[in-house]
Design a protein around this motif. Structure first.
Motif, short mmCIF file in Angstrom:
data_model
loop_
_atom_site.label_atom_id
_atom_site.label_comp_id
_atom_site.label_asym_id
_atom_site.label_seq_id
_atom_site.Cartn_x
_atom_site.Cartn_y
_atom_site.Cartn_z
N ASN A 182 21.97 27.67 36.73
CA ASN A 182 23.10 27.67 35.79
C ASN A 182 24.07 28.78 36.14
O ASN A 182 23.93 29.43 37.19
CB ASN A 182 22.59 27.83 34.34
CG ASN A 182 22.08 29.23 34.03
OD1 ASN A 182 21.98 30.09 34.91
ND2 ASN A 182 21.75 29.47 32.78
N ALA A 199 17.36 22.54 29.85
CA ALA A 199 17.44 21.69 31.04
C ALA A 199 16.09 21.57 31.72
O ALA A 199 15.67 20.47 32.13
CB ALA A 199 18.48 22.24 32.01
N VAL A 211 19.68 20.51 39.08
CA VAL A 211 20.24 20.37 37.74
C VAL A 211 20.84 21.72 37.37
O VAL A 211 20.13 22.72 37.28
CB VAL A 211 19.17 19.95 36.71
CG1 VAL A 211 19.77 19.93 35.31
CG2 VAL A 211 18.61 18.58 37.06
N ILE A 251 21.86 23.72 31.11
CA ILE A 251 22.96 23.13 30.36
C ILE A 251 23.91 24.24 29.97
O ILE A 251 23.50 25.26 29.41
CB ILE A 251 22.44 22.39 29.12
CG1 ILE A 251 21.46 21.28 29.54
CG2 ILE A 251 23.58 21.81 28.31
CD1 ILE A 251 20.66 20.71 28.39
N ILE A 256 23.35 17.47 39.42
CA ILE A 256 23.86 17.15 38.10
C ILE A 256 24.33 18.44 37.45
O ILE A 256 23.57 19.42 37.40
CB ILE A 256 22.77 16.49 37.22
CG1 ILE A 256 22.36 15.14 37.80
CG2 ILE A 256 23.24 16.35 35.77
CD1 ILE A 256 21.12 14.56 37.14
N SER A 265 25.50 19.80 33.87
CA SER A 265 25.43 19.36 32.48
C SER A 265 25.98 20.45 31.57
O SER A 265 25.59 21.62 31.68
CB SER A 265 23.97 19.06 32.11
OG SER A 265 23.88 18.59 30.78
N ALA A 268 21.99 17.06 24.45
CA ALA A 268 22.32 17.39 25.84
C ALA A 268 21.08 17.33 26.72
O ALA A 268 21.14 16.86 27.87
CB ALA A 268 22.97 18.75 25.91
N THR A 284 20.58 14.83 29.84
CA THR A 284 20.31 15.43 31.15
C THR A 284 19.04 14.87 31.75
O THR A 284 18.97 14.55 32.94
CB THR A 284 20.22 16.96 31.01
OG1 THR A 284 21.45 17.46 30.48
CG2 THR A 284 19.95 17.62 32.36
#
Length: 256
Positions: A9, A21, A97, A100, A130, A132, A154, A158
């Motif tokens: 992140n 996430a 990922v 979030i 991804i 998110s 979310a 996700t």
């Protein structure tokens, strides 16, 4: 062998959005959690050279009730991903990922986004990604005390997106999915496949008189021009229709 999923992140290793996430995809594969050691929002894909650059701290996060090893990298979101891929992963991750995120990443502001910067860094290593993000009031997006937020919708979205990419791959020609979830989501099935808007979405405010020798941070405001807003855009989906926006993206910015 289980897929290896890199979780990262730009809000920092202890962000509840990062934990959301990780928990959303925990049953889909093996997790490698690597994120900046502190808040690094709006860093894009920057590689700033700082005195503490490259220091990696090992920490523990509670993921689905289990103590899970995580790595805090001194550096930008993109640096965190680079260290994850080059040093910390025992094989190339199958998916990244990023999120979030505290705050939506829409329109041309995506080039400033550390969330997208991390995703595109992973993508530069040929890892599908991804990004998110959850719509959050602007004044809460840069805070380091992690304001309370409801991550449930979310996280669900996700997780579904990650499962789809791991099973079926990315949509045609896409290498990154930019997913934005509105704060007043009607239901988790209400989504649009969108284009990136040409609007800024957040704009800087012209400063008044000030002392140029003193530190100063430009303030931002939400700015949506309804006269030119594209109905198939990410901004329209989130800001107007209160729907999930899923924008298939790629790194190629060539205008031909």
């Amino acid at each position: 062998m289980k897929p290896l999923i890199l979780i990262t992140n730009d809000d920092g290793i202890y962000s509840p959005g990062l934990r959301a996430a990780a928990e959303a995809v925990a049953d889909l594969g093996e997790l490698l959690i690597v994120a900046p050691h502190r808040q690094q929002t709006s860093m894009g894909r920057a590689f700033p050279r700082t005195e503490d650059l490259g220091i990696i701290e090992t920490t523990t996060l509670m993921i689905c009730g289990v103590r899970t090893k995580a790595y805090a990298v001194h550096g930008s979101p993109a640096y965190a991903v680079a260290h994850a891929v080059l040093e910390l992963a025992n094989r190339k991750p199958d998916l990244c990922v990023s999120g979030i995120n505290y705050g939506e990443n829409l329109g041309t502001i995506v080039t400033c986004s550390g969330t997208l910067g991390a995703a595109f860094e992973a993508n530069s290593h040929e890892i599908p990604a991804i990004a998110s993000s959850l719509q959050i009031p602007l004044q809460l997006q840069r805070k380091t005390d992690y304001s309370p937020a409801d991550w449930s919708a979310a996280a669900e979205i996700t997780g579904r997106a990650a499962q789809s990419v791991l099973k079926d791959g990315m949509p045609d020609k896409a290498t990154v999915l930019n997913i934005n979830i509105p704060d007043q989501l009607r239901d988790t099935e209400h989504y649009h496949i969108t284009r990136q808007s040409h609007q800024n979405y957040f704009c800087f405010i012209r400063p008044g008189e000030r002392d140029f020798s003193k530190r100063f941070e430009l303030k931002s405001r939400l700015s949506v021009n309804m006269d030119t807003l594209e109905p198939d855009s990410d901004i329209y989906a989130v800001y107007i229709d209160k729907a999930i926006s899923i924008t298939p993206m790629t790194w190629n910015m060539t205008a031909v």
